[in-house]
Design a protein around this motif. Structure first.
Motif, PDB file in Angstrom:
ATOM      1  N   ASN A 157       8.033   4.792  -1.250  1.00 34.92           N
ATOM      2  CA  ASN A 157       7.749   3.444  -0.783  1.00 34.92           C
ATOM      3  C   ASN A 157       8.878   2.458  -0.960  1.00 34.92           C
ATOM      4  OD1 ASN A 157       5.057   3.552   0.221  1.00 34.92           O
ATOM      5  ND2 ASN A 157       4.781   1.523  -0.605  1.00 34.92           N
TER       6      ASN A 157
ATOM      7  N   TYR B 133      11.706  -2.043   9.001  1.00 37.01           N
ATOM      8  CA  TYR B 133      10.859  -3.238   8.918  1.00 37.01           C
ATOM      9  C   TYR B 133      11.690  -4.485   9.223  1.00 37.01           C
ATOM     10  CZ  TYR B 133       7.997  -0.108   6.021  1.00 37.01           C
ATOM     11  OH  TYR B 133       7.259   0.942   5.546  1.00 37.01           O
TER      12      TYR B 133
ATOM     13  N   GLU C  65       0.864  -1.169   0.000  1.00 37.05           N
ATOM     14  CA  GLU C  65       0.000   0.000   0.000  1.00 37.05           C
ATOM     15  C   GLU C  65       0.903   1.222   0.000  1.00 37.05           C
ATOM     16  OE1 GLU C  65      -2.008  -0.807   3.609  1.00 37.05           O
ATOM     17  OE2 GLU C  65      -0.452   0.070   4.857  1.00 37.05           O
TER      18      GLU C  65
ATOM     19  N   ARG D 193      13.322   2.497   5.045  1.00 35.54           N
ATOM     20  CA  ARG D 193      12.701   3.350   4.022  1.00 35.54           C
ATOM     21  C   ARG D 193      12.772   4.784   4.501  1.00 35.54           C
ATOM     22  NH1 ARG D 193       7.728   5.326   4.242  1.00 35.54           N
ATOM     23  NH2 ARG D 193       6.949   3.785   5.732  1.00 35.54           N
TER      24      ARG D 193
ATOM     25  N   HIS E 109       2.320   4.881   1.257  1.00 31.07           N
ATOM     26  CA  HIS E 109       2.606   5.402   2.583  1.00 31.07           C
ATOM     27  C   HIS E 109       1.772   6.649   2.806  1.00 31.07           C
ATOM     28  CE1 HIS E 109       4.729   6.435   6.160  1.00 31.07           C
ATOM     29  NE2 HIS E 109       5.129   7.581   5.672  1.00 31.07           N
TER      30      HIS E 109
ATOM     31  N   TYR F 152      11.363  -8.633   8.417  1.00 32.03           N
ATOM     32  CA  TYR F 152      10.691  -9.690   7.679  1.00 32.03           C
ATOM     33  C   TYR F 152      11.374 -11.011   8.021  1.00 32.03           C
ATOM     34  CZ  TYR F 152       8.754  -6.060   4.563  1.00 32.03           C
ATOM     35  OH  TYR F 152       8.094  -4.966   4.058  1.00 32.03           O
TER      36      TYR F 152
ATOM     37  N   GLN G 117       8.220   3.246  13.004  1.00 32.45           N
ATOM     38  CA  GLN G 117       8.344   4.613  12.530  1.00 32.45           C
ATOM     39  C   GLN G 117       8.995   5.369  13.678  1.00 32.45           C
ATOM     40  OE1 GLN G 117       7.748   5.936   9.480  1.00 32.45           O
ATOM     41  NE2 GLN G 117       8.603   7.822  10.303  1.00 32.45           N
TER      42      GLN G 117
ATOM     43  N   TYR H 233       6.848  -3.222  11.989  1.00 32.00           N
ATOM     44  CA  TYR H 233       7.215  -1.956  11.358  1.00 32.00           C
ATOM     45  C   TYR H 233       7.481  -0.922  12.438  1.00 32.00           C
ATOM     46  CZ  TYR H 233       5.736   2.687   9.543  1.00 32.00           C
ATOM     47  OH  TYR H 233       5.619   4.013   9.248  1.00 32.00           O
TER      48      TYR H 233
ATOM     49  N   SER I 112       0.754   4.031   8.760  1.00 32.60           N
ATOM     50  CA  SER I 112       0.670   3.218   7.551  1.00 32.60           C
ATOM     51  C   SER I 112       1.997   2.516   7.325  1.00 32.60           C
ATOM     52  CB  SER I 112       0.330   4.117   6.362  1.00 32.60           C
ATOM     53  OG  SER I 112       0.433   3.392   5.157  1.00 32.60           O
ATOM     54  N   ALA I 113       1.986   1.233   7.585  1.00 36.45           N
ATOM     55  CA  ALA I 113       3.246   0.501   7.520  1.00 36.45           C
ATOM     56  C   ALA I 113       3.787   0.389   6.115  1.00 36.45           C
ATOM     57  CB  ALA I 113       3.068  -0.896   8.122  1.00 36.45           C
ATOM     58  N   SER I 114       2.867   0.392   5.147  1.00 40.18           N
ATOM     59  CA  SER I 114       3.304   0.148   3.777  1.00 40.18           C
ATOM     60  C   SER I 114       4.145  -1.104   3.690  1.00 40.18           C
ATOM     61  CB  SER I 114       4.132   1.338   3.255  1.00 40.18           C
ATOM     62  OG  SER I 114       3.396   2.518   3.335  1.00 40.18           O
ATOM     63  N   LYS I 115       3.769  -2.096   4.495  1.00 41.32           N
ATOM     64  CA  LYS I 115       4.549  -3.323   4.457  1.00 41.32           C
ATOM     65  C   LYS I 115       4.407  -3.965   3.089  1.00 41.32           C
ATOM     66  CE  LYS I 115       0.820  -5.891   6.725  1.00 41.32           C
ATOM     67  NZ  LYS I 115       0.118  -4.874   7.529  1.00 41.32           N
TER      68      LYS I 115
ATOM     69  N   TYR J 254       1.950   8.114   9.482  1.00 44.18           N
ATOM     70  CA  TYR J 254       2.678   7.466  10.568  1.00 44.18           C
ATOM     71  C   TYR J 254       2.290   6.006  10.762  1.00 44.18           C
ATOM     72  CZ  TYR J 254       4.103   6.527  15.366  1.00 44.18           C
ATOM     73  OH  TYR J 254       4.642   5.968  16.490  1.00 44.18           O
TER      74      TYR J 254
ATOM     75  N   GLN K  15      11.776   0.221  -0.205  1.00 47.85           N
ATOM     76  CA  GLN K  15      12.450  -0.324   0.969  1.00 47.85           C
ATOM     77  C   GLN K  15      13.778  -0.944   0.548  1.00 47.85           C
ATOM     78  OE1 GLN K  15       9.936  -2.894   3.336  1.00 47.85           O
ATOM     79  NE2 GLN K  15       8.183  -1.530   3.126  1.00 47.85           N
TER      80      GLN K  15
ATOM     81  N   PRO L 251       3.956   1.067  15.147  1.00 47.20           N
ATOM     82  CA  PRO L 251       2.517   1.126  14.911  1.00 47.20           C
ATOM     83  C   PRO L 251       1.932  -0.183  14.386  1.00 47.20           C
ATOM     84  CG  PRO L 251       3.683   2.887  13.751  1.00 47.20           C
ATOM     85  CD  PRO L 251       4.703   1.943  14.234  1.00 47.20           C
ATOM     86  N   ASP L 252       2.762  -1.038  13.829  1.00 50.13           N
ATOM     87  CA  ASP L 252       2.243  -2.274  13.252  1.00 50.13           C
ATOM     88  C   ASP L 252       3.126  -3.440  13.689  1.00 50.13           C
ATOM     89  OD1 ASP L 252       1.014  -3.188   9.922  1.00 50.13           O
ATOM     90  OD2 ASP L 252       1.252  -4.388  11.742  1.00 50.13           O
TER      91      ASP L 252
ATOM     92  N   PHE M 206       6.078 -10.362   6.600  1.00 48.49           N
ATOM     93  CA  PHE M 206       6.245  -9.173   7.419  1.00 48.49           C
ATOM     94  C   PHE M 206       6.112  -9.518   8.897  1.00 48.49           C
ATOM     95  CE2 PHE M 206       5.685  -4.853   8.788  1.00 48.49           C
ATOM     96  CZ  PHE M 206       4.652  -4.869   9.707  1.00 48.49           C
TER      97      PHE M 206
END
Lengths: 119, 113
Positions: free
Chosen positions: B100, B33, A96, B95, A98, B35, B50, B48, A103-106, A101, B102, B55-56, B45
């Motif tokens: 986007n 990130y 996805e 990143r 970015h 993985y 930031q 993550y 949004s991981a954009s994994k 904050y 990485q 956050p994830d 994944f």
């Protein structure tokens, strides 16, 4: 949910043949990125290309070309006149954009296609 | 060098031991990130960052897995009470905040005996 499918587990061709690696993706997002990565035997992931979902123009870089078709949700990769050094595992991937904050954009990777080029 | 670095490159441990894997992102990259690539599989994944916040964490497979990042730079992935199914290559990527793309490190190959 996002998903990337690389149906070809292994491909083996003779050097100088052309070869196409298939990639089909699923996403509900209207904006997304598609990628191809190469993983040679050394193991490090090598970035090959990133394509924005709004840009359906096909791309050529030397012996490499990519065919992005939104209508079929495919992003196929063709190597022309293959060489032994092209032998590697190739991953197609989707992420996805970015947006901020949280949004991981994994990157969601396909399972990879192992390409062997025989001399 | 200017790329993402990871250490150790290889780690062999016994089942039940704890391990720490380190990632040094590209200088100035705010996003980081982790993985995991199991044998013959694609990458999955894990987590993550930031800055120093995560956050994830949706990809962490169990509560034996944790990660932290300090100073907005180095990150450590810790696996407690390792199991044989934890054997894999653990890849780190960073990143910049602008796009986007990485950039991946060389990975740490973890083998749990």
């Amino acid at each position: 949910a996002q998903k990337v499918t690389q149906a070809q587990t292994e491909i083996s061709v003779v050097e100088k043949e052309d070869v196409t690696l298939d990639c089909v993706y699923e996403t509900r997002d209207t904006t997304y990125y598609l990628f191809w990565y190469k993983q040679p035997p050394s193991g490090e992931l090598v970035f090959l290309i990133r394509r924005n979902s709004f840009d359906e123009q096909n791309e050529i870089s030397g012996r490499y070309s990519w065919n992005f078709q939104k209508s079929t949700s495919s992003f196929n990769f063709t190597i022309t006149a293959s060489q032994v050094v092209d032998s590697a595992v190739y991953f197609c991937a989707l992420s996805e954009p970015h947006f901020g904050y949280s949004s991981a954009s994994k990157i969601i990777f396909g399972s990879g296609t192992r390409l062997s080029i025989r001399p | 060098g200017a790329g993402v670095s990871q250490s150790p490159s290889n780690k062999v441990t016994e089942k039940g031991k704890d391990v720490e894997l380190r990632c040094d992102p590209i200088s100035g990259h705010t996003a980081l990130y982790w993985y995991r690539q199991s044998l013959g599989q694609g990458l999955e994944f894990l987590i993550y960052f930031q800055g120093n916040s995560a956050p994830d964490k949706s990809g962490l497979p169990s509560d034996r897995f944790s990660a932290e990042r300090t100073g907005g730079s180095v990150s450590t992935l810790t696996i407690q009470r390792t199991q044989q199914e934890d054997s894999a290559v653990y890849l780190c990527a960073s990143r910049s905040g602008l796009n986007n793309e990485q950039f991946f490190g060389p990975g740490t190959r973890l083998t749990v005996l």
